[in-house]
Design an enzyme around this catalytic site. Sequence first.
Site, PDB file in Angstrom:
ATOM      1  N   GLY A 149       0.780  -1.194   0.174  1.00  0.00           N
ATOM      2  CA  GLY A 149      -0.132  -0.134   0.081  1.00  0.00           C
ATOM      3  C   GLY A 149       0.853   1.199  -0.094  1.00  0.00           C
ATOM      4  O   GLY A 149       1.334   1.643  -1.166  1.00  0.00           O
ATOM      5  N   CYS A 150       0.989   1.693   1.112  1.00  0.00           N
ATOM      6  CA  CYS A 150       1.690   3.374   1.324  1.00  0.00           C
ATOM      7  C   CYS A 150       3.043   3.247   1.073  1.00  0.00           C
ATOM      8  O   CYS A 150       3.736   4.144   0.537  1.00  0.00           O
ATOM      9  CB  CYS A 150       1.263   3.943   2.396  1.00  0.00           C
ATOM     10  SG  CYS A 150      -0.261   3.987   2.698  1.00  0.00           S
ATOM     11  N   VAL A 151       3.630   2.029   1.285  1.00  0.00           N
ATOM     12  CA  VAL A 151       5.214   1.898   0.938  1.00  0.00           C
ATOM     13  C   VAL A 151       5.476   1.933  -0.639  1.00  0.00           C
ATOM     14  O   VAL A 151       6.331   2.801  -1.020  1.00  0.00           O
ATOM     15  CB  VAL A 151       5.915   0.607   1.748  1.00  0.00           C
ATOM     16  CG1 VAL A 151       7.478   0.316   1.142  1.00  0.00           C
ATOM     17  CG2 VAL A 151       5.882   0.822   3.237  1.00  0.00           C
ATOM     18  N   SER A 154       4.529   5.476  -2.111  1.00  0.00           N
ATOM     19  CA  SER A 154       5.422   6.318  -1.754  1.00  0.00           C
ATOM     20  C   SER A 154       6.761   6.226  -2.578  1.00  0.00           C
ATOM     21  O   SER A 154       7.504   7.193  -2.840  1.00  0.00           O
ATOM     22  CB  SER A 154       5.802   6.409  -0.211  1.00  0.00           C
ATOM     23  OG  SER A 154       4.698   6.721   0.537  1.00  0.00           O
TER      24      SER A 154
END
Length: 214
Positions: A149-151, A154
């Site tokens: 997800g966010c890793v 980013s």
Amino acid sequence: MTDRAGDYRRSGYSARLGAGNSPAVLVVDICAAYVTDGSPLRAPVEDAVRAAADIVAQARESGLPVIFTRVHFEPNGPDGGLFRRKVPVLRVFEQGNPLGDFLDDPAPAPGDVVITKQYPSAFHATALAATLAARRVDTLVIVGLTTSGCVRASATDAMQHGFRPLVVADACGDRDAALHEANLTDLDIKYADVLSLEEALAVLRPEPSDRPRR
């Protein structure tokens, strides 16, 4: 990596970006929601959290910038847009819920930057890119939750903003091991360098020729 990754390499993918001259650490969304029993986001990420703490400790010892991200929504999530609608469990990050709190380790220290976000990428609608540019950072050592997800978001945006993304496999975690591994493989093929914990620590250690410091 897998045989499939080898096929990509032979086709011209997976070149190494390497570390630049001015690294920083980006700690993505490590908070109580992922390690608290009974939380709907509970995941088997304890080892990843410990490895992330090692990365943060080395960065601080070396005098390098550390940036933390957190997810925060207003009550009832009016600022969450379609992401909040798509993933209703994100209600745990509404104002006042302790599941959104940082852990004891790793946690922001005085002088660290904390980026508050409402979407997966640490760059989307935040000051992160400008903050890194002002500090002349060229490399992001990325740790945190969750890998798929966010890793991932980013790391992909880091590359698109001109920062070298180095994702630390041992310091990222997910609720599903297969998702974790598949996303690390894909990141390493197309968007980032995926490193072991020891490789990442070596990037953060001082070299004979001094790196720029914050």
